[in-house]
Design an enzyme around this catalytic site. Structure first.
Site, PDB file in Angstrom:
ATOM      1  N   LYS A  39      20.173 -40.736  22.594  1.00  0.00           N
ATOM      2  CA  LYS A  39      20.745 -39.408  22.617  1.00  0.00           C
ATOM      3  C   LYS A  39      22.202 -39.439  23.065  1.00  0.00           C
ATOM      4  O   LYS A  39      22.968 -38.512  22.802  1.00  0.00           O
ATOM      5  CB  LYS A  39      19.974 -38.518  23.625  1.00  0.00           C
ATOM      6  N   GLY A  40      22.581 -40.473  23.789  1.00  0.00           N
ATOM      7  CA  GLY A  40      23.833 -40.460  24.548  1.00  0.00           C
ATOM      8  C   GLY A  40      25.095 -40.178  23.765  1.00  0.00           C
ATOM      9  O   GLY A  40      26.053 -39.644  24.313  1.00  0.00           O
ATOM     10  N   GLU A  95      28.192 -45.308  19.391  1.00  0.00           N
ATOM     11  CA  GLU A  95      27.493 -45.448  20.676  1.00  0.00           C
ATOM     12  C   GLU A  95      28.221 -44.662  21.761  1.00  0.00           C
ATOM     13  O   GLU A  95      29.421 -44.402  21.654  1.00  0.00           O
ATOM     14  CB  GLU A  95      27.450 -46.933  21.084  1.00  0.00           C
ATOM     15  N   ASP A  96      27.492 -44.323  22.820  1.00  0.00           N
ATOM     16  CA  ASP A  96      28.135 -43.698  23.981  1.00  0.00           C
ATOM     17  C   ASP A  96      28.803 -44.759  24.850  1.00  0.00           C
ATOM     18  O   ASP A  96      29.948 -44.634  25.237  1.00  0.00           O
ATOM     19  CB  ASP A  96      27.135 -42.869  24.794  1.00  0.00           C
ATOM     20  N   ASP A  99      27.217 -51.504  27.328  1.00  0.00           N
ATOM     21  CA  ASP A  99      27.056 -51.995  28.706  1.00  0.00           C
ATOM     22  C   ASP A  99      26.817 -53.506  28.622  1.00  0.00           C
ATOM     23  O   ASP A  99      27.757 -54.284  28.559  1.00  0.00           O
ATOM     24  CB  ASP A  99      25.888 -51.213  29.316  1.00  0.00           C
ATOM     25  N   LYS A 127      31.823 -51.293  29.223  1.00  0.00           N
ATOM     26  CA  LYS A 127      31.800 -51.826  30.595  1.00  0.00           C
ATOM     27  C   LYS A 127      31.839 -53.349  30.511  1.00  0.00           C
ATOM     28  O   LYS A 127      30.796 -54.005  30.586  1.00  0.00           O
ATOM     29  CB  LYS A 127      30.468 -51.452  31.239  1.00  0.00           C
ATOM     30  N   PHE A 148      28.162 -46.276  37.304  1.00  0.00           N
ATOM     31  CA  PHE A 148      27.262 -45.523  36.429  1.00  0.00           C
ATOM     32  C   PHE A 148      27.919 -44.202  36.045  1.00  0.00           C
ATOM     33  O   PHE A 148      28.304 -43.404  36.898  1.00  0.00           O
ATOM     34  CB  PHE A 148      25.893 -45.299  37.078  1.00  0.00           C
ATOM     35  N   ASP A 155      23.640 -39.551  30.347  1.00  0.00           N
ATOM     36  CA  ASP A 155      22.716 -38.964  31.308  1.00  0.00           C
ATOM     37  C   ASP A 155      22.429 -39.885  32.489  1.00  0.00           C
ATOM     38  O   ASP A 155      22.647 -41.091  32.446  1.00  0.00           O
ATOM     39  CB  ASP A 155      21.387 -38.659  30.622  1.00  0.00           C
ATOM     40  N   ARG A 161      24.060 -34.453  30.811  1.00  0.00           N
ATOM     41  CA  ARG A 161      24.652 -34.654  29.484  1.00  0.00           C
ATOM     42  C   ARG A 161      25.632 -33.534  29.147  1.00  0.00           C
ATOM     43  O   ARG A 161      26.528 -33.712  28.336  1.00  0.00           O
ATOM     44  CB  ARG A 161      23.560 -34.684  28.402  1.00  0.00           C
TER      45      ARG A 161
END
Ligand code: IMP
Length: 174
Positions: A39-40, A95-96, A99, A127, A148, A155, A161
């Site tokens: 969902k990000g 993508e959000d 990582d 990141k 984070f 989220d 969000r």
């Protein structure tokens, strides 16, 4: 739990506009399929597509990553698949945040088997401190430290969000 603003809404908007302009230039004369990973990335993708001046289709991928808590294991399950074939199409996966890189690496491998004409990656955030699989990000919003992040689609336990900016969430219980 404390929320500390990191990147404000107008800075995000400027960066997203620049990425949209880059994509518009790079794919001039072509049709593209933008694939947000749910969902990000839904907020980023919604803003990004409106900054792309091309013929754009949007199709979604839903994924679930199995891991211990916040750590990605690299075992990714596709929970919602694309609704149309991408064979012969120019695809941008959105993508959000990248990582460890495991999710994008898995999705790239999966999508390549469907024989798109081309496949590029757009990510709002990266990141690098946590990289386990290096993934080339073709269109990157911002590089962030090993913290984070929530807001603008990202989220923590499904919350935050809707924040219009990016923030750092800290556990200040100790
Ligand atoms: P990766 O497979 O480790 O690259 O994980 C990528 C996914 O983990 C992202 O698409 C997010 O859903 C989630 N994630 C990783 N870091 C963060 C963060 O700082 N905030 C919110 N979600 C995160």
């Amino acid at each position: 739990m404390a929320i500390k603003p990191l990147i404000d809404a107008s800075t995000i908007a400027q960066r997203v506009a620049a990425l949209g302009a880059d994509i518009t230039r790079d794919y001039a004369g072509k049709d593209i399929v933008v694939v947000p990973v749910l969902k990000g990335s839904y907020v980023f993708a919604a803003d990004l597509v409106r900054q792309i001046d091309l013929s754009v289709e949007v199709d979604f991928l839903g994924v679930r990553s199995y891991g211990d808590g916040q750590e990605s294991s690299g075992v990714v399950q596709i929970t919602t698949d694309l609704s149309h074939p991408i064979q012969g199409k120019h695809v941008i996966l959105v993508e959000d945040i990248v990582d460890t890189g495991l999710t994008v690496a898995y999705l790239r491998e999966n999508l390549v088997t469907r024989q798109p004409a081309s496949l590029k990656i757009a990510s709002l955030l990266h990141k690098p401190a946590r990289t386990r699989v290096p993934v080339g990000i073709d269109y990157l919003g911002f590089t962030v430290e090993d913290v984070f992040i929530v807001g603008y689609g990202l989220d923590h336990a499904q919350k935050f969000r809707n924040l219009p900016y990016l923030a750092i969430i800290t556990d200040d219980s100790h």
